[in-house]
Design a protein around this motif. Structure first.
Motif, PDB file in Angstrom:
ATOM      1  N   PRO A 233      38.348  40.989  34.439  1.00  0.00           N
ATOM      2  CA  PRO A 233      39.731  41.015  33.942  1.00  0.00           C
ATOM      3  C   PRO A 233      40.228  39.610  33.595  1.00  0.00           C
ATOM      4  O   PRO A 233      40.903  39.425  32.596  1.00  0.00           O
ATOM      5  CB  PRO A 233      40.534  41.576  35.123  1.00  0.00           C
ATOM      6  CG  PRO A 233      39.539  42.181  36.042  1.00  0.00           C
ATOM      7  CD  PRO A 233      38.234  41.479  35.818  1.00  0.00           C
ATOM      8  N   HIS A 234      39.896  38.632  34.440  1.00  0.00           N
ATOM      9  CA  HIS A 234      40.326  37.242  34.246  1.00  0.00           C
ATOM     10  C   HIS A 234      39.099  36.339  34.290  1.00  0.00           C
ATOM     11  O   HIS A 234      38.114  36.688  34.947  1.00  0.00           O
ATOM     12  CB  HIS A 234      41.306  36.827  35.357  1.00  0.00           C
ATOM     13  CG  HIS A 234      42.460  37.760  35.513  1.00  0.00           C
ATOM     14  ND1 HIS A 234      42.521  38.709  36.520  1.00  0.00           N
ATOM     15  CD2 HIS A 234      43.573  37.927  34.759  1.00  0.00           C
ATOM     16  CE1 HIS A 234      43.639  39.415  36.378  1.00  0.00           C
ATOM     17  NE2 HIS A 234      44.297  38.960  35.318  1.00  0.00           N
TER      18      HIS A 234
ATOM     19  N   ASP B 105      36.758  36.173  37.681  1.00  0.00           N
ATOM     20  CA  ASP B 105      36.421  37.371  38.464  1.00  0.00           C
ATOM     21  C   ASP B 105      34.922  37.670  38.424  1.00  0.00           C
ATOM     22  O   ASP B 105      34.354  38.135  39.423  1.00  0.00           O
ATOM     23  CB  ASP B 105      37.200  38.586  37.941  1.00  0.00           C
ATOM     24  CG  ASP B 105      38.674  38.496  38.271  1.00  0.00           C
ATOM     25  OD1 ASP B 105      39.009  38.163  39.427  1.00  0.00           O
ATOM     26  OD2 ASP B 105      39.504  38.752  37.373  1.00  0.00           O
TER      27      ASP B 105
ATOM     28  N   HIS C  78      43.252  44.390  36.970  1.00  0.00           N
ATOM     29  CA  HIS C  78      41.903  44.824  37.364  1.00  0.00           C
ATOM     30  C   HIS C  78      41.770  46.331  37.172  1.00  0.00           C
ATOM     31  O   HIS C  78      40.762  46.813  36.656  1.00  0.00           O
ATOM     32  CB  HIS C  78      41.612  44.421  38.814  1.00  0.00           C
ATOM     33  CG  HIS C  78      41.363  42.952  38.976  1.00  0.00           C
ATOM     34  ND1 HIS C  78      40.298  42.435  39.674  1.00  0.00           N
ATOM     35  CD2 HIS C  78      42.056  41.878  38.495  1.00  0.00           C
ATOM     36  CE1 HIS C  78      40.334  41.115  39.622  1.00  0.00           C
ATOM     37  NE2 HIS C  78      41.406  40.760  38.934  1.00  0.00           N
TER      38      HIS C  78
ATOM     39  N   TRP D  41      40.883  41.612  44.841  1.00  0.00           N
ATOM     40  CA  TRP D  41      42.133  41.387  45.585  1.00  0.00           C
ATOM     41  C   TRP D  41      42.259  42.268  46.824  1.00  0.00           C
ATOM     42  O   TRP D  41      43.162  42.064  47.647  1.00  0.00           O
ATOM     43  CB  TRP D  41      43.348  41.504  44.657  1.00  0.00           C
ATOM     44  CG  TRP D  41      43.346  40.313  43.756  1.00  0.00           C
ATOM     45  CD1 TRP D  41      42.968  40.269  42.451  1.00  0.00           C
ATOM     46  CD2 TRP D  41      43.643  38.961  44.143  1.00  0.00           C
ATOM     47  NE1 TRP D  41      43.012  38.974  41.992  1.00  0.00           N
ATOM     48  CE2 TRP D  41      43.419  38.162  43.007  1.00  0.00           C
ATOM     49  CE3 TRP D  41      44.055  38.363  45.328  1.00  0.00           C
ATOM     50  CZ2 TRP D  41      43.612  36.774  43.041  1.00  0.00           C
ATOM     51  CZ3 TRP D  41      44.252  36.988  45.348  1.00  0.00           C
ATOM     52  CH2 TRP D  41      44.033  36.223  44.211  1.00  0.00           C
TER      53      TRP D  41
END
Ligand code: ZN
Length: 243
Positions: free
Chosen positions: A32-33, A36, A143, A169
């Motif tokens: 997602p980022h 990750d 996410h 997370w």
């Protein structure tokens, strides 16, 4: 059924597998980022590449929300920095390139329908047989939206690669288990001991997320030592849906 990641403290009871048991074929890692992929799957990437397996990486968001008020690193500069950090990290792990979708950080969910065609084309051209996705119940909305984006694209294509999901997370004790699910999953750990130091070197490439490099945004994001310690284990944790 409660979120199976709700009891992350018991993950050491999950079976430990060697990379030789995976037999992945063509691998796609979806992040997602920018970071990750390295945090959640850096060990897997390095182990797979050491066996000469094909590994592609798709980064979904542009990562520009980590320091939204920095004047030294306005969004275009921050995006370029985070993409370069990704490429640096991946090079250490044995991957030479990545594809950046550049959806707006923090609102991937709002852009699923507009990004779908592009993702479908990407999946058609790369035709992965194993995809590492963010855990579908991760507390971070980006996410979960990333999981949805790939899931919807696969439904359209009517192909069914093996899906392996990685938590990020859920490792944060404050956020853990905030989403419940009826999905039945099995958890396992990949033995990444032999590439543990490589993974740490790769994580260190993300200086914008782990150091004071960007020091002019008091609200800037920082991966805390506590969070980072979760990704410094000699194994990585994965989930797969039981069908
Ligand atoms: Zn993320």
């Amino acid at each position: 059924m409660a979120n199976p990641v709700a009891a992350l403290t018991t993950v050491t009871t999950f079976p430990l597998k060697s990379v030789a048991t995976i037999d992945p074929g063509r691998v796609l890692i979806v992040a997602p980022h920018p970071d990750d992929e390295t945090l959640g799957c850096g060990g897997a990437i390095a182990m797979l590449r050491s066996r000469n397996e094909s590994v592609q990486v798709l980064v979904v968001s542009d990562g520009t929300l980590s320091h939204p008020r920095s004047r030294k690193f306005p969004a275009p500069v921050l995006r370029a920095l985070r993409e370069q950090e990704t490429l640096n990290a991946l090079q250490i792990l044995g991957v030479e390139s990545a594809t950046f979708l550049r959806l707006p950080d923090g609102s991937i969910e709002d852009h699923i329908s507009t990004a779908l065609d592009q993702v479908i084309s990407y999946l058609q051209s790369t035709s992965p047989t194993t995809i590492f996705l963010p855990w579908r119940c991760d507390p971070h909305p980006d996410h979960r939206a990333t999981w949805q984006l790939i899931h919807q694209a696969l439904l359209t294509l009517s192909i069914a690669p093996r899906i392996i999901e990685y938590p990020i997370w859920d490792w944060d004790i404050e956020q853990r288990g905030s989403i419940s699910t009826t999905v039945k999953v099995t958890g396992w750990r990949l033995d990444t001991a032999t590439v543990q130091s490589l993974k740490q070197q790769a994580i260190e490439q993300y200086r914008s997320q782990t150091t004071d490099l960007i020091n002019d945004d008091p609200d800037g994001f920082r991966l805390t030592p506590e969070m980072l310690s979760n990704f410094a284990q000699p194994w990585e944790l994965f989930f797969e849906e039981i069908r």
